[in-house]
Design a protein around this motif. Structure first.
Motif, PDB file in Angstrom:
ATOM      1  N   ALA A   1     -28.724 -29.543  -1.398  1.00  0.00           N
ATOM      2  CA  ALA A   1     -27.455 -29.707  -0.709  1.00  0.00           C
ATOM      3  C   ALA A   1     -27.680 -30.491   0.820  1.00  0.00           C
ATOM      4  O   ALA A   1     -29.167 -30.240   1.537  1.00  0.00           O
ATOM      5  CB  ALA A   1     -27.051 -28.300   0.573  1.00  0.00           C
TER       6      ALA A   1
ATOM      7  N   ASP B   1     -27.263 -32.525  -4.335  1.00  0.00           N
ATOM      8  CA  ASP B   1     -26.630 -31.298  -5.122  1.00  0.00           C
ATOM      9  C   ASP B   1     -24.777 -32.311  -5.262  1.00  0.00           C
ATOM     10  O   ASP B   1     -24.219 -32.314  -6.609  1.00  0.00           O
ATOM     11  CB  ASP B   1     -26.552 -30.233  -4.641  1.00  0.00           C
ATOM     12  N   ASN B   2     -24.416 -32.231  -4.337  1.00  0.00           N
ATOM     13  CA  ASN B   2     -23.119 -32.015  -4.518  1.00  0.00           C
ATOM     14  C   ASN B   2     -22.901 -34.472  -4.309  1.00  0.00           C
ATOM     15  O   ASN B   2     -21.795 -34.827  -5.107  1.00  0.00           O
ATOM     16  CB  ASN B   2     -22.172 -32.208  -2.687  1.00  0.00           C
ATOM     17  N   ASP B   3     -23.913 -34.881  -4.700  1.00  0.00           N
ATOM     18  CA  ASP B   3     -23.434 -35.904  -5.083  1.00  0.00           C
ATOM     19  C   ASP B   3     -23.637 -36.488  -6.622  1.00  0.00           C
ATOM     20  O   ASP B   3     -22.846 -37.948  -6.925  1.00  0.00           O
ATOM     21  CB  ASP B   3     -24.908 -37.365  -4.412  1.00  0.00           C
TER      22      ASP B   3
END
Ligand code: TXA
Ligand code: MG
Length: 322
Positions: free
Chosen positions: A265, A247-249
């Motif tokens: 995540a 997700d955080n990429d």
């Protein structure tokens, strides 16, 4: 008949009936040199399919069964040789899924079951994945929704000089080492046309989506930067490019003409393992020609995730250094 387990859906048949087992190989187009896992309802049934098990067996079954741990043990001659691919050992586990356990209990026999996909394809984590691969080839699917673990069981051999992980999976190497001390990890990889593999699931090209997969390892920032650059180059060559990310990429790729799919995540390895195969399938369904996928390390389920992505990439890993 296809049925859910906690790992992936399996295609089951009576493990003590050679004719029934043959049907599994036919439905899957599975080569006869790839042995099946025998599923039991309780550890007490081990004696029905094995002989002279090593002393470590009981500690492992007490701790990890029901669960995603498959043990390779000396085979009882009651198990037909088609199930063990002619070998002297048998792979056994007790799955942690109420539907699987009810089915095995109801059948009254050990159930041989590989993953319910065509040979070499991604394992199915949903009934619709089974249908997509095997429609018209099997008579029934028990649908219990998405499986919880998402990657297959860990295959641990107890018949070698040292306990050896033949396939990393749902039970982590660390959890096994806490019980057994140091464990060997089989790094054997053979090309798809080589015949005699010790555990044919170790074929380098296995668990593959339709699209070509390029798998990246390395420190996160450098790895993602390289993937971004490669994705843009492929796009410029006219390719339809998919990217498998945490997700955080997303921020690294936003605004680019790429098809992004996230697996959750990056520190939630359970969630990533659960969604891994369905996300690769989703990228295939989106019609991409190439999938760039990132690594999630080797801790815990990370090892199994890396193993499946390495195989999906045909054994080719792009290692990015900082
Ligand atoms: O989670 C799982 O293990 C799932 C569910 C349905 O239980 N089953 C599964 O089966 O993944 P399959 O057939 O797709 O993979 C079984 C793996 C293969 O790598 C096979 O070569 C290995 O286990 N195997 C089976 N019997 C073996 C044996 N006697 N010695 C060494 N490896 C064996
Ligand atoms: Mg399989």
């Amino acid at each position: 008949m296809a049925f859910p387990t906690e790992t992936v859906y399996g295609l089951g048949a009576n493990a003590l009936d050679a004719q029934a087992a043959r049907g599994i190989f036919e439905a899957k187009d599975r080569p006869a040199n790839d042995p099946l896992i025998v599923h039991l309802a309780t550890p007490d049934e081990l004696a029905r399919v094995t002989r002279e098990v090593p002393s470590t067996t009981q500690r492992l079954t007490e701790l990890f069964w029901p669960g995603p741990l498959t043990l390779v043990l000396p085979r009882s001659l009651r198990v037909p040789s088609i199930v063990t691919a002619g070998g002297d050992t048998v792979a056994v586990r007790v799955p942690a899924h109420p539907v699987a356990l009810a089915l095995i209990r109801e059948a009254g026999v050990p159930v041989a079951a590989p993953s319910a996909n065509r040979f070499g394809q991604l394992s199915p984590t949903r009934a619709e994945d089974v249908l997509a691969d095997l429609e018209g080839r099997i008579d029934l699917i028990l649908d219990a929704g998405m499986t919880s673990v998402g990657v297959e069981s860990t295959v641990l051999s107890l018949v070698m000089s040292q306990p050896t992980i033949l396939r990393p999976g749902g039970v982590s190497r660390e959890a096994l080492e806490a019980v057994l001390g140091s464990i060997r990890l089989s790094t054997h990889r053979v090309s798809a046309d080589e015949k005699a593999a010790p555990s044919p699931g170790t074929l380098a090209h296995h668990y593959a989506p339709q699209a070509r997969v390029v798998f990246y390892c390395g420190p996160r920032t450098e790895m993602l930067a390289r993937m971004r650059q490669a994705a843009l180059e492929l796009h410029q060559q006219g390719k339809r490019v998919g990217v498998l990310l945490a997700d955080n990429d997303r921020a690294y790729f936003s605004g680019l003409p790429l098809i992004l799919r996230t697996v959750g995540a990056q520190d939630n390895l359970e969630g990533i393992a659960q969604r891994l195969f369905s996300t690769l399938r989703a990228l295939d369904d989106a019609g991409v020609e190439v999938i760039l996928a990132r690594d999630f390390g080797v801790e815990g389920l990370g090892l199994a995730i890396r193993d499946r992505l390495t195989r999906a990439a045909g054994g080719q890993v792009t290692v990015v250094s900082d």
